[in-house]
Enzyme design. Structure first.
Site, PDB file in Angstrom:
ATOM      1  N   GLU A   1     -49.642  30.158 -74.557  1.00  0.00           N
ATOM      2  CA  GLU A   1     -48.523  30.765 -73.190  1.00  0.00           C
ATOM      3  C   GLU A   1     -49.267  29.946 -71.860  1.00  0.00           C
ATOM      4  OE1 GLU A   1     -45.757  32.371 -73.472  1.00  0.00           O
ATOM      5  OE2 GLU A   1     -45.821  32.927 -75.219  1.00  0.00           O
TER       6      GLU A   1
ATOM      7  N   ARG B   1     -37.425  33.248 -84.289  1.00  0.00           N
ATOM      8  CA  ARG B   1     -37.329  34.189 -84.530  1.00  0.00           C
ATOM      9  C   ARG B   1     -36.583  33.596 -85.878  1.00  0.00           C
ATOM     10  NH1 ARG B   1     -39.871  35.286 -81.423  1.00  0.00           N
ATOM     11  NH2 ARG B   1     -39.851  36.861 -79.629  1.00  0.00           N
TER      12      ARG B   1
HETATM   13 ZN   LIG Z   1     -41.494  30.627 -76.037  1.00  0.00          ZN
END
Ligand SMILES: [Zn+2]
Ligand SMILES: *[C@@H]1O[C@H](CO)[C@@H](O)[C@H](O)[C@H]1NC(C)=O
Length: 471
Positions: free
Chosen positions: A305, A184
């Site tokens: 992922e 982020r």
């Molecule tokens: Zn992550």
């Protein structure tokens, strides 16, 4: 002596933040393969999780940061013919961010695409850093025997950063040592929350500096907590959760599918159709690394992922490697196997020209490299594309290509004399054309006028002169 005591005191006070530096300093691991854990954790030790809650992780069997550093350096020695090891910077606590570059000419610039893998962006998602070491070793062991591995080593510069967040790893938490989520912390296209360079984390800055140095064509970062291949955009303008495709949605879907299809069972996902997802349609994030790579780095990045369990027992790591092995190799190979590749050169001596490549209908240009003017424009297979090479000071050149399953090669050759002259004509041939025409007509009329007066004058003079002769 007094100094030593105070240093010891400070170390004790901040033991958690000092520990990784001490470990990096070389407490030798009893077992270089990473089994048998060092001083930092014991099995089942309770630590703080991403939300500040306590999580129980079993780090036994995972490499510590010093184990990883040793594994990387051992790899560099063992595989020195096709690799080099370098650091792109340091974490908050001073752990070097080691990178392995794999290529038949590591460290040299070649007219070839570069690909990067980044693991352990989130400290508590350590599967990627383990699998990336398996990947590097697999490539080293199978170069010249496995065709896919040989293709990659010969035609790609593969850069592997096993851990982007070593401090978060040793703290067993998502953020870095300042507890900032590195995914982020990048500049964002919609919100300016990270525009202050000075407050950006050293790990983030290291990645940004790296991208200014190396011209990556594509990349992927490895995460845990789900099994899916995620592609841009990650964020929407109004923070709404919805499918929000980027200009290259088609090739991104293809790249994500390459990973998903080659994976043991990612494509069978019940949650994500085909095992792929647009980031914003899953959940929008801002300041992520993926969108930043595409917008500012010219690099097509996926977020992978790769395990439902963020921290699975270490005895599952080999199985996870087997599940992801083909995907990891196939994804790297796509940077040579799909799209259009070539160079932008002058016709006299083939000098590289600083150009870029545009595709009709896709609002995104890809820059050629400075050294060789090679470009690598990934495109989804099975389509017709209008490819334009743009070089400042030259008239652009366009060609149409038809892509089947494989990629294609197109060199754009610019004639320095002719192309430049045509370009200057095309500048005149713009909206100022009338002005130029009027000027030409005016000059011509003036010329005519002058000629007439001169000839009349001459006639008069002649007449004048003749008259006395005749009279
Ligand atoms: Zn992550
Ligand atoms: C994929 O395989 C793993 C390990 O066997 C299993 O836990 C998971 O549920 C499987 N996922 C799908 C979508 O079949």
């Amino acid at each position: 002596m007094k100094l030593l005591v105070s240093v010891l005191f400070i170390s004790l006070c901040f033991s958690s933040s000092v520990l990784p530096a001490i470990a990096r300093g070389g407490i030798p691991s009893s077992n270089p393969t990473g089994y048998g854990y060092g001083t930092q954790t014991g099995s089942g030790r309770h630590l703080f999780g991403e939300d500040g809650s306590q999580t129980s992780v079993d780090a036994q069997g995972y490499m510590t940061n010093s184990d990883l550093e040793m594994a990387i350096k051992d790899f560099g020695r063992r595989c020195s013919n096709i690799s080099r090891v370098y650091s792109i910077g340091e974490s908050v606590n001073g752990v070097p961010l080691w990178v392995i570059e794999i290529s038949d000419k590591p460290g040299e610039e070649e007219p070839e695409p570069a690909f990067k893998y980044i693991g352990n962006v989130h400290g508590d998602e350590p599967v990627g850093r383990e699998l990336l070491m398996h990947l590097a070793n697999w490539i080293c062991d199978n170069f010249l025997t496995d065709p896919m591995v040989t293709l990659i080593v010969d035609n790609v510069h593969l850069h592997i950063l096993p851990s982007m967040n070593p401090d978060g790893f040793s703290l067993r938490r998502r953020g870095n040592a300042n507890n900032i989520d590195l995914n982020r912390d990048f500049p964002d296209q919609f919100f300016n929350m990270n525009d202050d360079v000075d407050v950006r984390q050293p790990e983030t800055r290291a990645i940004m500096k790296w991208l200014r140095k190396i011209h990556f064509t594509a990349s992927a970062s490895l995460h845990g907590g789900a099994v899916v291949a995620n592609y841009p955009w990650d964020g929407t303008q109004d923070k709404r959760r919805m499918y929000f495709g980027c200009p290259d949605d088609k090739i991104f879907r293809f790249l994500a599918s390459v990973y998903s299809r080659s994976h043991y069972n990612m494509s069978l996902s019940k949650e994500f159709e085909g095992g792929i997802t647009n980031g914003a349609s899953w959940y929008p994030i801002y300041g992520g690394m993926q969108d930043w790579n595409y917008i500012y780095g010219g690099c097509l990045e996926l977020t992978l992922e790769i395990s439902d369990n963020k921290w699975p027992p270490a005895n599952e790591l080999l199985t996870l490697w087997e599940y992801n092995k083909k995907s990891m190799l196939d994804l790297v190979a796509t940077v040579v196997q799909t799209g259009v590749h070539g160079r932008i050169l002058t016709s006299d001596g083939g000098k590289p020209l600083p150009g870029s490549i545009a595709i009709n209908g896709i609002d995104y240009t890809v820059k050629a490299s400075t050294a060789f003017a090679d470009y690598h424009r990934l495109l989804a297979p099975g389509g017709r594309y209008e490819v334009t090479a743009i070089v400042p000071g030259y008239k652009s050149k366009t060609t149409v290509i038809s892509l089947e399953e494989s990629g294609t090669n197109v060199d754009f050759i610019f004639d320095p004399e002719v192309d430049r002259r045509w370009d200057s004509i095309s500048i005149i041939w713009g909206p100022r054309l009338e002005v130029y025409l009027l000027m030409i007509v005016a000059v011509f009329l003036l010329f005519l006028c002058r000629r007439r007066t001169i000839s009349r004058l001459k006639q008069r003079q002649l007449a004048g002169l003749k008259r006395p002769v005749v009279v």
